[in-house]
Write a protein that holds these residues in place. Structure first.
Motif, mmCIF file in Angstrom:
data_model
loop_
_atom_site.group_PDB
_atom_site.id
_atom_site.type_symbol
_atom_site.label_atom_id
_atom_site.label_comp_id
_atom_site.label_asym_id
_atom_site.label_seq_id
_atom_site.Cartn_x
_atom_site.Cartn_y
_atom_site.Cartn_z
ATOM 1 N N THR A 113 26.499 42.563 23.585
ATOM 2 C CA THR A 113 27.343 41.617 24.308
ATOM 3 C C THR A 113 27.460 42.084 25.754
ATOM 4 O O THR A 113 27.761 43.254 26.011
ATOM 5 N N SER A 114 27.218 41.153 26.691
ATOM 6 C CA SER A 114 27.228 41.531 28.104
ATOM 7 C C SER A 114 27.575 40.332 28.979
ATOM 8 O O SER A 114 27.317 39.182 28.613
ATOM 9 N N ASN A 115 28.165 40.623 30.135
ATOM 10 C CA ASN A 115 28.336 39.593 31.161
ATOM 11 C C ASN A 115 26.980 39.301 31.782
ATOM 12 O O ASN A 115 26.080 40.155 31.763
ATOM 13 N N SER A 119 28.232 35.550 37.081
ATOM 14 C CA SER A 119 28.548 34.413 36.213
ATOM 15 C C SER A 119 29.802 34.697 35.411
ATOM 16 O O SER A 119 30.141 35.860 35.142
ATOM 17 N N VAL A 120 30.488 33.634 35.022
ATOM 18 C CA VAL A 120 31.667 33.773 34.161
ATOM 19 C C VAL A 120 31.254 33.780 32.691
ATOM 20 O O VAL A 120 32.081 34.011 31.806
ATOM 21 N N HIS A 121 29.979 33.508 32.438
ATOM 22 C CA HIS A 121 29.490 33.447 31.055
ATOM 23 C C HIS A 121 29.222 34.849 30.483
ATOM 24 O O HIS A 121 28.905 35.789 31.212
ATOM 25 N N VAL A 122 29.369 34.909 29.172
ATOM 26 C CA VAL A 122 29.075 36.142 28.428
ATOM 27 C C VAL A 122 27.964 35.830 27.449
ATOM 28 O O VAL A 122 27.935 34.758 26.835
ATOM 29 N N GLY A 157 22.916 42.647 31.882
ATOM 30 C CA GLY A 157 23.869 42.457 32.968
ATOM 31 C C GLY A 157 23.217 42.034 34.273
ATOM 32 O O GLY A 157 23.872 41.460 35.149
ATOM 33 N N GLU A 161 22.298 33.674 35.425
ATOM 34 C CA GLU A 161 22.770 32.662 34.473
ATOM 35 C C GLU A 161 21.696 31.641 34.119
ATOM 36 O O GLU A 161 21.535 31.265 32.954
#
Length: 205
Positions: A113-115, A119-122, A157, A161
């Motif tokens: 799991t990473s940003n 972006s605001v998305h994960v 990371g 996006e």
């Protein structure tokens, strides 16, 4: 006439000396050759077992020798719960090796799991890798799990996006992750060996 009988012993003595010298030379040469052959075969001089270190490194596995997982069989092999199994792969980046060599698969667990970059998305992804080599590469991956996971997270990371919303972008991600994993393994073990990265789960939130 008295000279002739005296010359005969001298000639015989000279012939004996020459014969002894020839025999001694043959023994010396033969002994030298024998010693050289022994030294070469025992690895004391060049050749011999020069290729021995390679015997302990990863080996390519022909498809004829690949292991097939049992039908319906599950169960991880510890070390993070990942599962290694050999099966025929359709593609390897070396271009054509997939036709000759088996693909040894390993699913990395847990998922990543990473940003995303700026972006605001994960992103949450499950990752599996394949190698045409024997279990040595998988064992290296397990041994260096922390370093490899860190390299994968850094790669995720750095992913823009727009890349996660197209098939072409996801393929680029796979290639970048494979490159990051190989670079880590080469640094830690002196050998990469990962041919492909696959997504077993892919969620963007």
């Amino acid at each position: 006439m008295s000279d002739k009988p005296e010359d005969a012993p001298k000639k015989k003595g000279g012939m004996k000396k020459i014969l002894i010298m020839v025999i001694a030379l043959i023994v010396l040469v033969g002994g030298g050759v024998g010693a050289g052959v022994y030294a070469a075969s025992s690895g004391l001089i060049g050749g011999g077992h020069a290729a021995a270190p390679e015997e302990h490194g990863p080996k390519l596995i022909p498809k004829s020798e690949q292991k097939r997982p049992a039908a319906g069989g599950e169960g991880g092999e510890g070390h993070g719960g990942g599962e290694a199994a050999s099966s025929g792969g359709k593609h390897t980046p070396s271009g054509g090796d997939g036709d000759k060599y088996a693909s040894n698969y390993y699913a990395m667990d847990p998922q990543f799991t990473s940003n995303l970059q700026d972006s605001v998305h994960v992103i949450q992804v499950g990752i599996a890798v394949s190698t045409p080599y024997d279990d040595t590469v998988i064992e290296n991956l397990k041994t260096n799990d922390i370093a490899v996971r860190s390299a994968v997270l850094l790669t995720l990371g750095d992913t823009p996006e727009e890349q996660v919303f197209s098939s072409a972008g996801k393929l680029q991600m796979q290639q970048r992750i494979a490159k990051a994993i190989n670079a880590t393994l080469e640094q830690k073990e002196g050998f990469g060996g990962i041919s492909n990265v696959y997504f077993t789960n892919f969620v963007v939130q």
